[in-house]
Design a protein around this motif. Structure first.
Motif, PDB file in Angstrom:
ATOM      1  N   LEU A  16       8.505  14.325   1.200  1.00 26.69           N
ATOM      2  CA  LEU A  16       7.971  15.481   0.483  1.00 26.69           C
ATOM      3  C   LEU A  16       6.496  15.324   0.153  1.00 26.69           C
ATOM      4  CD1 LEU A  16      10.863  16.411  -1.981  1.00 26.69           C
ATOM      5  CD2 LEU A  16      10.495  17.132   0.378  1.00 26.69           C
ATOM      6  N   ARG A  17       6.087  14.102  -0.206  1.00 28.13           N
ATOM      7  CA  ARG A  17       4.694  13.914  -0.599  1.00 28.13           C
ATOM      8  C   ARG A  17       3.741  14.139   0.555  1.00 28.13           C
ATOM      9  NH1 ARG A  17       3.933   7.383  -1.556  1.00 28.13           N
ATOM     10  NH2 ARG A  17       4.653   6.673   0.482  1.00 28.13           N
ATOM     11  N   ASP A  18       4.216  14.012   1.813  1.00 24.28           N
ATOM     12  CA  ASP A  18       3.357  14.291   2.958  1.00 24.28           C
ATOM     13  C   ASP A  18       2.903  15.743   2.940  1.00 24.28           C
ATOM     14  OD1 ASP A  18       3.741  11.690   3.865  1.00 24.28           O
ATOM     15  OD2 ASP A  18       5.441  12.243   5.136  1.00 24.28           O
ATOM     16  N   LEU A  19       3.828  16.654   2.611  1.00 23.58           N
ATOM     17  CA  LEU A  19       3.472  18.074   2.551  1.00 23.58           C
ATOM     18  C   LEU A  19       2.584  18.350   1.342  1.00 23.58           C
ATOM     19  CD1 LEU A  19       3.762  20.933   3.647  1.00 23.58           C
ATOM     20  CD2 LEU A  19       5.825  21.199   2.242  1.00 23.58           C
ATOM     21  N   THR A  20       2.926  17.771   0.197  1.00 24.20           N
ATOM     22  CA  THR A  20       2.141  17.986  -1.022  1.00 24.20           C
ATOM     23  C   THR A  20       0.690  17.595  -0.808  1.00 24.20           C
ATOM     24  OG1 THR A  20       4.086  17.551  -2.396  1.00 24.20           O
ATOM     25  CG2 THR A  20       1.951  17.401  -3.458  1.00 24.20           C
ATOM     26  N   ARG A  21       0.464  16.441  -0.208  1.00 26.49           N
ATOM     27  CA  ARG A  21      -0.900  15.961   0.000  1.00 26.49           C
ATOM     28  C   ARG A  21      -1.632  16.770   1.058  1.00 26.49           C
ATOM     29  NH1 ARG A  21       1.062   9.730   0.290  1.00 26.49           N
ATOM     30  NH2 ARG A  21       1.395   9.391  -1.938  1.00 26.49           N
ATOM     31  N   ALA A  22      -0.911  17.123   2.129  1.00 24.95           N
ATOM     32  CA  ALA A  22      -1.546  17.867   3.212  1.00 24.95           C
ATOM     33  C   ALA A  22      -2.012  19.235   2.733  1.00 24.95           C
ATOM     34  CB  ALA A  22      -0.575  18.013   4.379  1.00 24.95           C
ATOM     35  N   VAL A  23      -1.206  19.889   1.919  1.00 21.41           N
ATOM     36  CA  VAL A  23      -1.596  21.196   1.387  1.00 21.41           C
ATOM     37  C   VAL A  23      -2.746  21.045   0.394  1.00 21.41           C
ATOM     38  CG1 VAL A  23      -0.829  23.171   0.013  1.00 21.41           C
ATOM     39  CG2 VAL A  23       0.696  22.200   1.735  1.00 21.41           C
ATOM     40  N   ALA A  24      -2.638  20.056  -0.493  1.00 17.84           N
ATOM     41  CA  ALA A  24      -3.668  19.848  -1.509  1.00 17.84           C
ATOM     42  C   ALA A  24      -5.023  19.539  -0.888  1.00 17.84           C
ATOM     43  CB  ALA A  24      -3.257  18.723  -2.454  1.00 17.84           C
ATOM     44  N   ALA A  25      -5.025  18.899   0.271  1.00 18.03           N
ATOM     45  CA  ALA A  25      -6.281  18.519   0.915  1.00 18.03           C
ATOM     46  C   ALA A  25      -7.015  19.712   1.518  1.00 18.03           C
ATOM     47  CB  ALA A  25      -6.012  17.483   2.008  1.00 18.03           C
ATOM     48  N   TYR A  35       0.649  13.012  -6.153  1.00 15.97           N
ATOM     49  CA  TYR A  35      -0.215  12.445  -5.123  1.00 15.97           C
ATOM     50  C   TYR A  35      -0.194  10.920  -5.139  1.00 15.97           C
ATOM     51  CZ  TYR A  35      -1.728  17.237  -5.687  1.00 15.97           C
ATOM     52  OH  TYR A  35      -1.741  18.605  -5.809  1.00 15.97           O
ATOM     53  N   ASP A  36       0.919  10.346  -5.555  1.00 13.15           N
ATOM     54  CA  ASP A  36       1.054   8.889  -5.606  1.00 13.15           C
ATOM     55  C   ASP A  36       0.792   8.261  -4.242  1.00 13.15           C
ATOM     56  OD1 ASP A  36       1.817   9.263  -8.180  1.00 13.15           O
ATOM     57  OD2 ASP A  36       3.612   8.026  -8.076  1.00 13.15           O
ATOM     58  N   GLU A  37      -0.114   7.316  -4.208  1.00 15.85           N
ATOM     59  CA  GLU A  37      -0.387   6.539  -2.993  1.00 15.85           C
ATOM     60  C   GLU A  37      -1.046   5.233  -3.412  1.00 15.85           C
ATOM     61  OE1 GLU A  37      -1.929   7.477   1.552  1.00 15.85           O
ATOM     62  OE2 GLU A  37      -2.778   8.557  -0.130  1.00 15.85           O
ATOM     63  N   PHE A  38      -0.447   4.589  -4.408  1.00 17.65           N
ATOM     64  CA  PHE A  38      -1.083   3.467  -5.071  1.00 17.65           C
ATOM     65  C   PHE A  38      -1.191   2.222  -4.202  1.00 17.65           C
ATOM     66  CE2 PHE A  38       0.494   5.898  -8.749  1.00 17.65           C
ATOM     67  CZ  PHE A  38      -0.657   5.952  -9.521  1.00 17.65           C
ATOM     68  N   ILE A  39      -2.260   1.448  -4.457  1.00 16.06           N
ATOM     69  CA  ILE A  39      -2.356   0.075  -3.985  1.00 16.06           C
ATOM     70  C   ILE A  39      -1.631  -0.792  -5.005  1.00 16.06           C
ATOM     71  CG2 ILE A  39      -3.917  -1.868  -3.584  1.00 16.06           C
ATOM     72  CD1 ILE A  39      -6.058   0.183  -2.783  1.00 16.06           C
ATOM     73  N   LYS A  53       0.845  -1.194   0.000  1.00 16.53           N
ATOM     74  CA  LYS A  53       0.000   0.000   0.000  1.00 16.53           C
ATOM     75  C   LYS A  53       0.883   1.247   0.000  1.00 16.53           C
ATOM     76  CE  LYS A  53      -3.651   0.161   2.596  1.00 16.53           C
ATOM     77  NZ  LYS A  53      -4.514   0.160   3.795  1.00 16.53           N
ATOM     78  N   ALA A  54       0.274   2.367  -0.370  1.00 10.69           N
ATOM     79  CA  ALA A  54       0.946   3.668  -0.365  1.00 10.69           C
ATOM     80  C   ALA A  54       2.211   3.670  -1.209  1.00 10.69           C
ATOM     81  CB  ALA A  54       1.257   4.105   1.064  1.00 10.69           C
ATOM     82  N   ARG A  55       2.164   3.031  -2.365  1.00  7.68           N
ATOM     83  CA  ARG A  55       3.308   2.997  -3.273  1.00  7.68           C
ATOM     84  C   ARG A  55       3.454   4.334  -4.003  1.00  7.68           C
ATOM     85  NH1 ARG A  55       6.848  -0.717  -1.754  1.00  7.68           N
ATOM     86  NH2 ARG A  55       6.434  -2.832  -2.499  1.00  7.68           N
ATOM     87  N   ASP A  56       4.679   4.850  -4.037  1.00  7.23           N
ATOM     88  CA  ASP A  56       5.015   6.039  -4.815  1.00  7.23           C
ATOM     89  C   ASP A  56       5.828   5.571  -6.014  1.00  7.23           C
ATOM     90  OD1 ASP A  56       5.881   8.403  -5.898  1.00  7.23           O
ATOM     91  OD2 ASP A  56       6.669   9.239  -4.037  1.00  7.23           O
ATOM     92  N   ILE A  57       5.250   5.649  -7.221  1.00 13.14           N
ATOM     93  CA  ILE A  57       5.926   5.174  -8.431  1.00 13.14           C
ATOM     94  C   ILE A  57       6.321   6.341  -9.334  1.00 13.14           C
ATOM     95  CG2 ILE A  57       4.803   2.926  -8.360  1.00 13.14           C
ATOM     96  CD1 ILE A  57       2.854   3.917 -10.491  1.00 13.14           C
ATOM     97  N   ASN A  58       6.351   7.550  -8.736  1.00  5.41           N
ATOM     98  CA  ASN A  58       6.767   8.757  -9.462  1.00  5.41           C
ATOM     99  C   ASN A  58       5.886   9.041 -10.677  1.00  5.41           C
ATOM    100  OD1 ASN A  58       9.054   9.290  -7.758  1.00  5.41           O
ATOM    101  ND2 ASN A  58      10.130   7.619  -8.791  1.00  5.41           N
TER     102      ASN A  58
END
Length: 360
Positions: A319-328, A193-197, A184-189
């Protein structure tokens, strides 16, 4: 279906001999007795085949040193645009004909035709599309109530849970495959907002936009990408989690667009050397490389070199933690930001702006 060229090493699985005498089964996600036939009969009527016709512009940028005679001949013999056909999958989420698929399936489409499991065909309208999460919402008009499926909660799914994919790989309609959640939560670039199953259920070209079901028949993901050195399934596929899809679809349903928060900073990871100097066990946070003028970050007082450790209660480990938190966040929302500036912890208040739509 997006493909990525990579190599994967085989993993040996061994059974543990020493186990607890009482092992409670996971009832909700246990493999159905006798297989998946009942499940498939229930959900398959809501899975659709999508055919897209789009126009692809011919190459117009010719080399400067191309001889003029050859240039004229090239333009005369090359059509300005030629029809291009594409195939994909999707699934109906309401009786009135709303359909979820991938953005990349319908991007640039001139015509979208949807074929139901019973062979009925409809022309589809695009309600809206979001390139950042690769989700699109279509609509068809039928004279009857259509079969539909519902979203489950992807957050409740665990690595090892059984899943079923239904779609149209290589145009083979209503193809069913099964497997497990591999990660879970795979980042494949693939995007911010990558968070793939990740699943080992066979997913191939043409499965894009199709549903990934749990054993209760709920959609817990939208099949979107594969790692495929040879173009076929090697047991590594990726689905957008349903918790993300549900929010995007709700936003698209309003006005055909997705609104996201904007902070206005360029960021990079903290280096291991800096982490060691600061006394951290590992690198964390987001280092501000630049602040856009007159952005929410600029107004709040963020500066180049600041290290963002927490954004409104979300700890920033990557980095994606900040990207997602701001986008939300919604535009005009208030947020508290915890930063390190020259080794000193500080707190800043920021008013979120609106992220410009992503260009595709």
């Amino acid at each position: 279906m997006t493909s990525f060229l990579t190599k994967s090493a085989p993993i040996a699985l061994t059974a543990a001999l020493a186990i607890s005498p009482m092992l409670a089964p996971t009832v909700a996600f246990a493999v159905p007795a006798g297989g998946y036939a009942d499940l498939v009969e229930t959900v398959a009527p809501a899975v659709v085949f999508i055919e897209v016709t789009s126009a692809v512009q011919a190459i117009s940028d010719l080399p400067d040193n191309m001889p003029e005679a050859l240039r004229r001949q090239f333009k005369q013999n090359t059509p300005q645009e030629a029809p291009h056909a594409g195939l994909g999958s999707g699934f109906i989420i309401s009786s009135d004909g709303r359909i979820v698929t991938n953005h990349h399936v319908v991007f640039g489409a001139q015509n979208v035709e949807v074929t139901l499991a019973d062979g009925t065909k409809y022309d589809a309208d695009l309600i809206g599309s979001d390139a950042a999460t690769d989700i699109a919402l279509l609509s068809i008009k039928a004279d009857v109530d259509l079969p539909f499926v519902s979203f489950g909660t992807s957050e409740q799914m665990r690595v090892g849970d059984e899943v079923v994919a239904v779609g149209n790989p290589f145009g083979l309609s209503s193809t069913v495959t099964s497997g497990i959640i591999s990660a879970k939560a795979r980042d494949i670039n693939a995007g911010p907002y990558d968070e793939f199953i990740q699943t080992d259920a066979a997913i191939n070209r043409g499965n894009s936009g199709g549903p990934l079901f749990n054993n209760a028949g709920d959609v817990i993901g939208v099949n979107t990408a594969i790692i495929s050195p040879g173009g076929g399934s090697v047991g590594i596929g990726f689905a957008v989690p349903s918790d993300v899809v549900r929010e995007v679809v709700a936003d698209l349903s309003d006005d055909g667009t997705v609104t996201r928060g904007w902070l206005g900073v360029s960021i990079r990871p903290m280096s291991d050397e800096v982490a060691e100097v600061l006394g951290f066990d590992s690198s964390k946070g987001a280092v501000v490389e630049a602040v856009s003028k007159d952005s929410p970050a600029d107004t709040a007082g963020l500066e180049k070199g600041d290290i963002i450790l927490d954004f409104d209660g979300t700890q920033i480990e990557a980095l994606r933690d900040l990207t997602r938190a701001v986008a939300a966040k919604e535009p005009e929302d208030k947020a508290k930001v915890t930063i390190l500036r020259r080794g000193k912890e500080m707190f800043l208040d920021v008013t979120i702006g609106t992220l410009a739509p992503q260009k595709t």
